[in-house]
Design a protein around this motif. Sequence first.
Motif, PDB file in Angstrom:
ATOM      1  N   GLU A 208      28.584  43.181  74.778  1.00  0.00           N
ATOM      2  CA  GLU A 208      29.443  42.057  74.381  1.00  0.00           C
ATOM      3  C   GLU A 208      28.611  40.923  73.795  1.00  0.00           C
ATOM      4  N   ASN A 209      27.390  40.768  74.296  1.00  0.00           N
ATOM      5  CA  ASN A 209      26.543  39.647  73.896  1.00  0.00           C
ATOM      6  C   ASN A 209      25.576  39.970  72.769  1.00  0.00           C
ATOM      7  N   MET A 210      25.184  41.228  72.642  1.00  0.00           N
ATOM      8  CA  MET A 210      24.228  41.589  71.594  1.00  0.00           C
ATOM      9  C   MET A 210      24.368  43.069  71.263  1.00  0.00           C
ATOM     10  N   ASP A 211      24.023  43.425  70.033  1.00  0.00           N
ATOM     11  CA  ASP A 211      24.107  44.819  69.616  1.00  0.00           C
ATOM     12  C   ASP A 211      22.912  45.594  70.158  1.00  0.00           C
ATOM     13  N   ILE A 212      23.190  46.746  70.807  1.00  0.00           N
ATOM     14  CA  ILE A 212      22.144  47.538  71.449  1.00  0.00           C
ATOM     15  C   ILE A 212      22.302  49.007  71.077  1.00  0.00           C
ATOM     16  N   GLN A 213      21.245  49.758  71.335  1.00  0.00           N
ATOM     17  CA  GLN A 213      21.271  51.206  71.232  1.00  0.00           C
ATOM     18  C   GLN A 213      20.770  51.783  72.554  1.00  0.00           C
ATOM     19  N   THR A 214      21.192  53.008  72.895  1.00  0.00           N
ATOM     20  CA  THR A 214      20.801  53.626  74.154  1.00  0.00           C
ATOM     21  C   THR A 214      20.562  55.123  73.953  1.00  0.00           C
ATOM     22  N   PHE A 215      19.752  55.687  74.832  1.00  0.00           N
ATOM     23  CA  PHE A 215      19.721  57.145  74.969  1.00  0.00           C
ATOM     24  C   PHE A 215      19.390  57.487  76.421  1.00  0.00           C
ATOM     25  N   ARG A 216      19.900  58.641  76.853  1.00  0.00           N
ATOM     26  CA  ARG A 216      19.783  59.058  78.254  1.00  0.00           C
ATOM     27  C   ARG A 216      18.742  60.157  78.373  1.00  0.00           C
ATOM     28  N   GLU A 221      17.894  58.586  83.572  1.00  0.00           N
ATOM     29  CA  GLU A 221      17.529  57.215  83.211  1.00  0.00           C
ATOM     30  C   GLU A 221      18.087  56.866  81.841  1.00  0.00           C
ATOM     31  N   MET A 222      18.572  55.631  81.703  1.00  0.00           N
ATOM     32  CA  MET A 222      19.092  55.136  80.431  1.00  0.00           C
ATOM     33  C   MET A 222      18.076  54.165  79.828  1.00  0.00           C
ATOM     34  N   VAL A 223      17.649  54.438  78.594  1.00  0.00           N
ATOM     35  CA  VAL A 223      16.730  53.563  77.869  1.00  0.00           C
ATOM     36  C   VAL A 223      17.558  52.695  76.931  1.00  0.00           C
ATOM     37  N   VAL A 224      17.295  51.401  76.935  1.00  0.00           N
ATOM     38  CA  VAL A 224      18.067  50.441  76.141  1.00  0.00           C
ATOM     39  C   VAL A 224      17.123  49.719  75.191  1.00  0.00           C
ATOM     40  N   PHE A 225      17.519  49.582  73.930  1.00  0.00           N
ATOM     41  CA  PHE A 225      16.711  48.855  72.959  1.00  0.00           C
ATOM     42  C   PHE A 225      17.626  48.209  71.929  1.00  0.00           C
ATOM     43  N   THR A 226      17.074  47.257  71.180  1.00  0.00           N
ATOM     44  CA  THR A 226      17.861  46.545  70.176  1.00  0.00           C
ATOM     45  C   THR A 226      18.039  47.423  68.945  1.00  0.00           C
ATOM     46  N   LYS A 227      18.930  46.996  68.048  1.00  0.00           N
ATOM     47  CA  LYS A 227      19.144  47.752  66.825  1.00  0.00           C
ATOM     48  C   LYS A 227      17.884  47.796  65.953  1.00  0.00           C
ATOM     49  N   SER A 228      17.020  46.804  66.110  1.00  0.00           N
ATOM     50  CA  SER A 228      15.774  46.793  65.338  1.00  0.00           C
ATOM     51  C   SER A 228      14.656  47.557  66.033  1.00  0.00           C
ATOM     52  N   GLY A 229      14.947  48.129  67.215  1.00  0.00           N
ATOM     53  CA  GLY A 229      13.973  48.989  67.881  1.00  0.00           C
ATOM     54  C   GLY A 229      13.166  48.346  68.982  1.00  0.00           C
TER      55      GLY A 229
END
Length: 592
Positions: A208-216, A221-229
């Motif tokens: 809701e606050n920022m655009d993110i990307q994820t992979f499991r 474990e879930m890894v979270v990073f920004t759209k710019s990496g």
Amino acid sequence: MSLSLSLNSAISGLRAAQNSLAVISNNVSNAKTAGYTKKVQPQVNVTYNGMGAGVVSQTVYRQTDELMRREIRKETSTQGRTTIENDFLKQIQTMYGKTESGGRLGSAITAFNTALNALSTTPESSSAQLNVVASAKALTLTMNDMAQQVTDMRTSGARQVGDAVTEVNTNLQQVQELNRQITRAYALGQPTGDLEDTRDLALSKIAENMDIQTFRRDTGEMVVFTKSGRILVDGNAVQLSYTTPNVMGVTDKVPAITINGQNVDIKSEFRDGKIAGLINTVDNTLSGIAGQLNQLAESLYGNSARTTGVVDQPQYGPATYPFGRLNTTPSETSGTITNPTYLDITRSGSTLQLGVNFNIGDTLTFSNGATARVEAVDTNAASANVRFKITALSGGFNVSSTAPVSITQVNGVALGGAAANITGIDSGYRFFTGVDLTHYTSTTGGYVAQNNAASIAIHPNLDPSQGGTAALLALANDPFTKNLAKTLSDTFTQMQSVAQNIGGVASGNYTYAGYATSMVSQNAIVASKAAADQSFQVEFVRSLQSQSAEIEGVNVDEEMANLVTYQNAYSASARVVTTISEMFDTLLGIKS
């Protein structure tokens, strides 16, 4: 099949049915719980020497579509941005008022112009004079109020960025902790569905606050990073750093957002989410509106001299001075004035007198070698101050209070007495006050904005409530122009040049009322689009969530049918156990 093997099979059926009933009951009880996904109890048939030996319950898993969840998070970020932008634009529309006649600002300008027109025809009318003062005060108060509202909205937006950053940090920490619990449970073969549901809720709040990307990862474990990496959670969670400002000045931008306090501002990398919407609103939308208001205030001040085109306070900057620049603005960044129309001359200790010290047509020579010819004299000037209308200036000069240029000769003859210095215009000849026009840098030509719309006011010399007199509006014996009311009225009806493209209002020629209308219309167009975008995004996210619910949600009717099935299975297994127990009793009785 031996009775012992049959008994083990029946008991395993009891356990499997019991486990499934527990999962189904949990599904039904949480059918309306936000973020809860359907849990499934898988069962595997067990064989022994080619024969059925019962059933084994495997680890409970949740029924989800990870690709759908990623898409929902992506669109949720867009919804967060459009919601913020729409909310602020609605506030701006409320500030402007109805779009007819340019809103509050356009109406105030029109009322002021109407009062000026009335006064220009009857400059001796005291009621007309007071009406002009009242309408001018209403205009300046409107501009003051709007400028303050813009400042308040910009400050609120910058503070909301701080709140959003805090919420992101909290949820990143929660994802980190849940990752640890999930990987531990996964390694032990324990259910992780409820933990993953909680983690997905935290990821949704981040999205809701920022655009993110994820992979499991395979470990759960879930890894979270920004759209710019940029990594946000990978083992450990990072912390976003942000210093919330107390107030946003007219030139201030949203402060830097960094990761773990590093000296790298990632603010430009936010493209969706509430934070992106707030940054765009504060730094672009609201900053543009502040620029429009200040540009209008500067032009009102710059064009409100009793005689137009006079030398103003020292100004340094390019010829492309904003909306309504004076004719005497330097044509180059050196600050040298080469083409003034009027000069204010101040002489200390004695007066300059027409017919004594100079005459119409005389040639003046200045201390820097520049020359000019006197065309007319403003006889309304104060005794120690004279205004010349000049032509054919050669050489040019700077307007400076610390090193003023002075008149040294008249028609080649030295001017006796005290020095006669070129000065800025007497502020008593301004209709408005509280505006700073000296905000160009002579070295770079850059524009340094001032919040002039917040400070513009009617000059106290004209305001009876401040000890002034509105009768100054009726000075009619100016040799260069008509009375001030007529001069201002003409200015208001003329097209003014807008050199700065600010906030979406294009540069060009506008009347004051026309410029105000363009400001309101531009915002109305943007606000309408923002409302449509936000409405579409809300419905789109709702549609995706509905599709997701069909896959991941709990269907109570289906679960109740499964409940009956497993109840019957449990009863059947129990009946088998009872029957085998009776058979054991019979066999034991035969042996005895």
